[in-house]
Design a protein around this motif. Sequence first.
Motif: not given
Length: 240
Positions: A107-112, A150-152
């Motif tokens: 999700i965070g990567k998709n927002l980027c 990206s790493a979560f």
Amino acid sequence: MSREEEIRAGLFEHTLNGHAPEVKALTEEGLKLGMNPMDILFKALIPSLEEVGRRFEKGDFFVPEMLIAARAMQGALVILRPLIAETGAQPVGRYVIGTVKGDIHDIGKNLCVIMLEGAGFEVFDLGVNTPPEKFVAAVEEHKPDVVGFSAFLTTTMPMFKVNIDALTKAGLRDKVHIAVGGAPVTQEYAKHVGADSYAPDASMATRMAKELVGDRSQTSQGAQALEQAVKLIDETLKKG
Ligand code: B1M
């Protein structure tokens, strides 16, 4: 409470509880009412997912709850994505991005991706669980200005170094700017693994990428101007 406030509150609650059809319907209604897509994203959907994370930490939520909340939010993102992206102009640069190997958060990567596209970047999204070879092949093929990892999870952050080593081995390290990010990542960690930049969120990642390509175009404009000046002096000297 105004209808807009009700929609924001509804989006928060329904995302939290993973009610995808309601999240989709409220997103559509909000947009019809003229609500700003960025407000829907940052004032309702993301805070809800943050609450999901807090409940998971406390042991009130488990993986299935996290998953259905994430799916509900993805449904809204599909609607918001083109609206946010259409604010962009001509391609300003190329950006390869992916979630590192072993990590399936996106999700965070998709927002980027959404924000970079909105800022006018041509983005090559490699998806999740991306092995180093795939990053190397994409950098070779697309010759991007920036490659972003990206790493979560704390357990997948070490993949940054593995990816950077793979790019070095392929002779590509100095040809691309390496950006890293993701919830557990810090500036210190980024420096430690040899990345060129770190951003805590998607808007900062986008701003930094824009500055980078802006600098490059200024440098090339400067170089062009200098070349023209040298040419002019040469011609003038030749004329005597
Ligand atoms: Co996961 N998960 N999860 N999860 N999950 C976290 C990340 C966790 C913090 C939850 C917690 O404990 N509070 C925790 C990690 C702990 C740690 O390592 N420190 C965790 C865990 C433990 C796990 C599992 C191991 C659980 C398990 O199976 N026992 C498992 C791992 C699976 C795997 O990847 N191998 C797992 C699984 C999942 C789901 C599949 C259920 C689901 C993911 C669905 C999906 O992404 N499609 C999920 C979810 C939803 C979460 C939380 C709740 C939400 C993540 C999120 O989307 N945040 C999360 C808790 C939390 O963050 N509050 C959690 C919203 C998003 C907008 O923020 O991701 O930070 P963020 O992205 C930001 C920035 O980081 C930045 O910009 C983004 C937007 O502003 N950014 C960059 C991102 N990439 C960038 C790149 C850049 C620059 C900036 O440059 C290139």
